[in-house]
Design a protein around this motif. Structure first.
Motif, PDB file in Angstrom:
ATOM      1  N   UNK A 253      46.915  31.632  11.826  1.00 14.61           N
ATOM      2  CA  UNK A 253      47.961  31.696  10.795  1.00 14.61           C
ATOM      3  C   UNK A 253      48.845  30.447  10.784  1.00 14.61           C
ATOM      4  N   UNK A 254      49.237  29.989  11.941  1.00 16.29           N
ATOM      5  CA  UNK A 254      50.142  28.832  12.008  1.00 16.29           C
ATOM      6  C   UNK A 254      49.420  27.594  12.514  1.00 16.29           C
ATOM      7  N   UNK A 255      48.110  27.553  12.299  1.00 22.01           N
ATOM      8  CA  UNK A 255      47.306  26.445  12.824  1.00 22.01           C
ATOM      9  C   UNK A 255      46.876  25.526  11.679  1.00 22.01           C
ATOM     10  N   UNK A 256      46.713  24.250  11.996  1.00 29.20           N
ATOM     11  CA  UNK A 256      46.188  23.298  11.005  1.00 29.20           C
ATOM     12  C   UNK A 256      44.665  23.263  11.038  1.00 29.20           C
ATOM     13  N   UNK A 257      44.076  23.945  12.000  1.00 31.08           N
ATOM     14  CA  UNK A 257      42.613  23.920  12.143  1.00 31.08           C
ATOM     15  C   UNK A 257      41.945  24.676  11.001  1.00 31.08           C
ATOM     16  N   UNK A 258      40.673  24.337  10.775  1.00 35.89           N
ATOM     17  CA  UNK A 258      39.866  25.057   9.782  1.00 35.89           C
ATOM     18  C   UNK A 258      39.729  26.525  10.204  1.00 35.89           C
ATOM     19  N   UNK A 259      39.946  27.441   9.281  1.00 44.09           N
ATOM     20  CA  UNK A 259      39.828  28.871   9.600  1.00 44.09           C
ATOM     21  C   UNK A 259      38.348  29.254   9.558  1.00 44.09           C
ATOM     22  N   UNK A 260      37.790  29.702  10.692  1.00 45.68           N
ATOM     23  CA  UNK A 260      36.345  30.008  10.722  1.00 45.68           C
ATOM     24  C   UNK A 260      36.005  31.260   9.916  1.00 45.68           C
ATOM     25  N   UNK A 261      34.785  31.280   9.381  1.00 40.69           N
ATOM     26  CA  UNK A 261      34.309  32.446   8.636  1.00 40.69           C
ATOM     27  C   UNK A 261      34.052  33.619   9.570  1.00 40.69           C
ATOM     28  N   UNK A 262      34.136  34.814   9.024  1.00 37.78           N
ATOM     29  CA  UNK A 262      33.569  35.998   9.681  1.00 37.78           C
ATOM     30  C   UNK A 262      32.113  36.062   9.216  1.00 37.78           C
ATOM     31  N   UNK A 263      31.188  36.251  10.144  1.00 39.15           N
ATOM     32  CA  UNK A 263      29.757  36.222   9.811  1.00 39.15           C
ATOM     33  C   UNK A 263      29.128  37.600   9.987  1.00 39.15           C
ATOM     34  N   UNK A 264      28.338  37.986   9.002  1.00 43.37           N
ATOM     35  CA  UNK A 264      27.596  39.256   9.070  1.00 43.37           C
ATOM     36  C   UNK A 264      26.105  38.939   9.001  1.00 43.37           C
ATOM     37  N   UNK A 265      25.343  39.451   9.958  1.00 43.81           N
ATOM     38  CA  UNK A 265      23.887  39.283   9.950  1.00 43.81           C
ATOM     39  C   UNK A 265      23.254  40.664   9.854  1.00 43.81           C
ATOM     40  N   UNK A 266      22.361  40.840   8.880  1.00 41.24           N
ATOM     41  CA  UNK A 266      21.642  42.106   8.709  1.00 41.24           C
ATOM     42  C   UNK A 266      20.195  41.889   9.150  1.00 41.24           C
ATOM     43  N   UNK A 267      19.760  42.607  10.169  1.00 45.76           N
ATOM     44  CA  UNK A 267      18.395  42.482  10.703  1.00 45.76           C
ATOM     45  C   UNK A 267      17.644  43.789  10.508  1.00 45.76           C
ATOM     46  N   UNK A 268      16.445  43.704   9.909  1.00 48.77           N
ATOM     47  CA  UNK A 268      15.662  44.928   9.702  1.00 48.77           C
ATOM     48  C   UNK A 268      14.537  44.999  10.720  1.00 48.77           C
ATOM     49  N   UNK A 276      25.226  42.784  12.605  1.00 49.83           N
ATOM     50  CA  UNK A 276      26.135  42.135  13.563  1.00 49.83           C
ATOM     51  C   UNK A 276      27.285  41.490  12.801  1.00 49.83           C
ATOM     52  N   UNK A 277      28.495  41.781  13.241  1.00 52.10           N
ATOM     53  CA  UNK A 277      29.699  41.208  12.630  1.00 52.10           C
ATOM     54  C   UNK A 277      30.392  40.354  13.686  1.00 52.10           C
ATOM     55  N   UNK A 278      30.456  39.044  13.445  1.00 54.18           N
ATOM     56  CA  UNK A 278      30.968  38.098  14.446  1.00 54.18           C
ATOM     57  C   UNK A 278      32.214  37.402  13.938  1.00 54.18           C
ATOM     58  N   UNK A 350      34.687  37.989  18.950  1.00 52.59           N
ATOM     59  CA  UNK A 350      34.084  39.314  19.175  1.00 52.59           C
ATOM     60  C   UNK A 350      32.846  39.491  18.302  1.00 52.59           C
ATOM     61  N   UNK A 351      31.831  40.133  18.870  1.00 56.95           N
ATOM     62  CA  UNK A 351      30.628  40.538  18.120  1.00 56.95           C
ATOM     63  C   UNK A 351      30.544  42.050  18.136  1.00 56.95           C
ATOM     64  N   UNK A 352      30.401  42.635  16.956  1.00 58.24           N
ATOM     65  CA  UNK A 352      30.169  44.081  16.844  1.00 58.24           C
ATOM     66  C   UNK A 352      28.738  44.291  16.378  1.00 58.24           C
ATOM     67  N   UNK A 353      27.999  45.129  17.090  1.00 51.66           N
ATOM     68  CA  UNK A 353      26.611  45.446  16.732  1.00 51.66           C
ATOM     69  C   UNK A 353      26.544  46.880  16.223  1.00 51.66           C
TER      70      UNK A 353
END
Length: 367
Positions: A253-268, A276-278, A350-353
């Motif tokens: 919130x108070x950082x000048x750094x690039x805000x990283x994406x939240x990534x979702x991977x769907x594996x069948x 997976x939500x990272x 954090x990674x949620x599976x």
């Protein structure tokens, strides 16, 4: 039937009836069974469904009413828990006082009655949460008693099942069903599309709370589909993405750094669909990781108290603080044979599976 006041004593007859039905064993059904049974709703199949529910709902509701009456640490006497118990007793009496279902008129009347039950129970989650908050004041804040945790797991899992059975029966009456759907089940659900919709909803809430929100990127086969309940998957992904967005937003919130994406991977996979939500939201300390599946714990300010009572139906309303999103999401995953695992690197993210059974042959996880 007129609702009974919490202060009124229970009649001996209703107590005996509840114990009789609560002693019976519930009958679990599979996703595939629900799909096969409801694929072409006929007068006969709807009649059979109503006859099954007439007995099954009495058993499931009675079992929970008994448990609500016999909770440890004085939880049964908390005002909010008494209110929930009365909802269950009113619903039990509604089901038991309904006559035998013999024809389509009976079936139609029964369907209207269980719709009323569903509305009556819509605020069970926030009301029980309020009861737990009332109990929390009497307990060591660092420790959730194992009996309370196990009861809440059983209670909420049972609620998921009751709402699924009622919702499925009611949905089979829809004169204009959604293409590809059997009741609440989508026979060719795209997990990518559900993840996209849930992520957009979570970002909207994050924008409302913080004024901005990290981006969410989704990876996987957009053409892949499998039979599942979209509303269940939406709820789980929404909750997990919401937590990730909050963690990233607060860290940067108070950082000048690039805000990283939240990534979702769907594996069948062959047996499981895994989502997976990272995030790079700083992770959770190991000491806190074991608490995230408990019901008395939240890293955020608690939005629930007697003054700010949530009025609408939703298991997971506000951005954070309910303390229920993760444990209830895991119950939804386990309901049809899946699971939820959280792996965290403190200082990174954090990674949620989210594992979902792809085969549809897992029986309901019944308490």
């Amino acid at each position: 039937m007129a609702a009974r006041k919490a202060s009124e004593p229970l009649s001996k007859a209703i107590v005996e009836e509840v114990w009789k039905w609560g002693g019976m064993k519930p009958t679990g059904v599979t996703l595939r069974c629900m799909m096969d049974f409801g694929s072409i709703p006929t007068e006969k199949s709807l009649l059979l469904s109503a006859q099954f529910l007439h007995k099954e709902l009495a058993i499931r509701i009675a079992r929970r009413a008994i448990e609500l009456e016999n909770l440890p640490y004085g939880l049964s006497q908390k005002p909010a828990v008494l209110k929930v118990r009365d909802w269950y007793l009113d619903s039990f009496r509604d089901v038991r006082s309904f006559p035998k279902i013999k024809d389509k008129n009976d079936e139609f009347a029964f369907t209207q009655m269980i719709k009323i039950i569903r509305v009556r129970h819509k605020n069970v989650v926030p009301t029980m949460a309020l009861g737990i908050q009332q109990l929390k004041k009497d307990l060591n804040p660092e420790k959730e008693p194992e009996e309370i945790h196990q009861f809440l797991d059983r209670f909420y899992m049972s609620r998921i099942g009751i709402r699924m059975l009622i919702g499925q029966h009611v949905a089979l009456h829809d004169p204009h069903p959604q293409p590809g759907c059997v009741g609440q089940i989508h026979c060719q659900m795209s997990p990518m599309q559900v993840a996209l919709n849930a992520s957009e909803d979570a970002r909207t809430i994050c924008m409302r709370e913080y004024g901005s929100a990290p981006d969410v990127k989704i990876f996987g086969d957009p053409n892949f589909s499998f039979p599942y309940v979209p509303s269940h998957l939406h709820l789980m992904v929404f909750e997990l993405v919401k937590n990730s967005l909050r963690a990233v937003q607060e860290r940067f919130m108070d950082s000048d750094k690039h805000v990283p994406d939240v990534r979702i991977i769907v594996a069948d996979g062959i047996e499981d669909v895994t989502i997976k939500i990272s995030d790079e939201g700083g992770g959770i300390a190991r000491s806190g990781l074991r608490k995230i599946f408990t019901y008395l714990y939240s890293t955020a300010k608690n939005p629930l108290d007697e003054q700010s009572y949530p009025g609408g139906e939703t298991d997971l309303v506000t951005m954070a603080g309910f303390g229920y999103g993760i444990p209830i999401s895991r119950l939804y995953a386990r309901y049809f044979g899946g699971d939820l695992q959280i792996i965290s690197m403190e200082g990174y993210g954090t990674d949620a599976y989210l594992h979902l059974s792809r085969l549809g042959d897992s029986q309901e996880a019944l308490p």
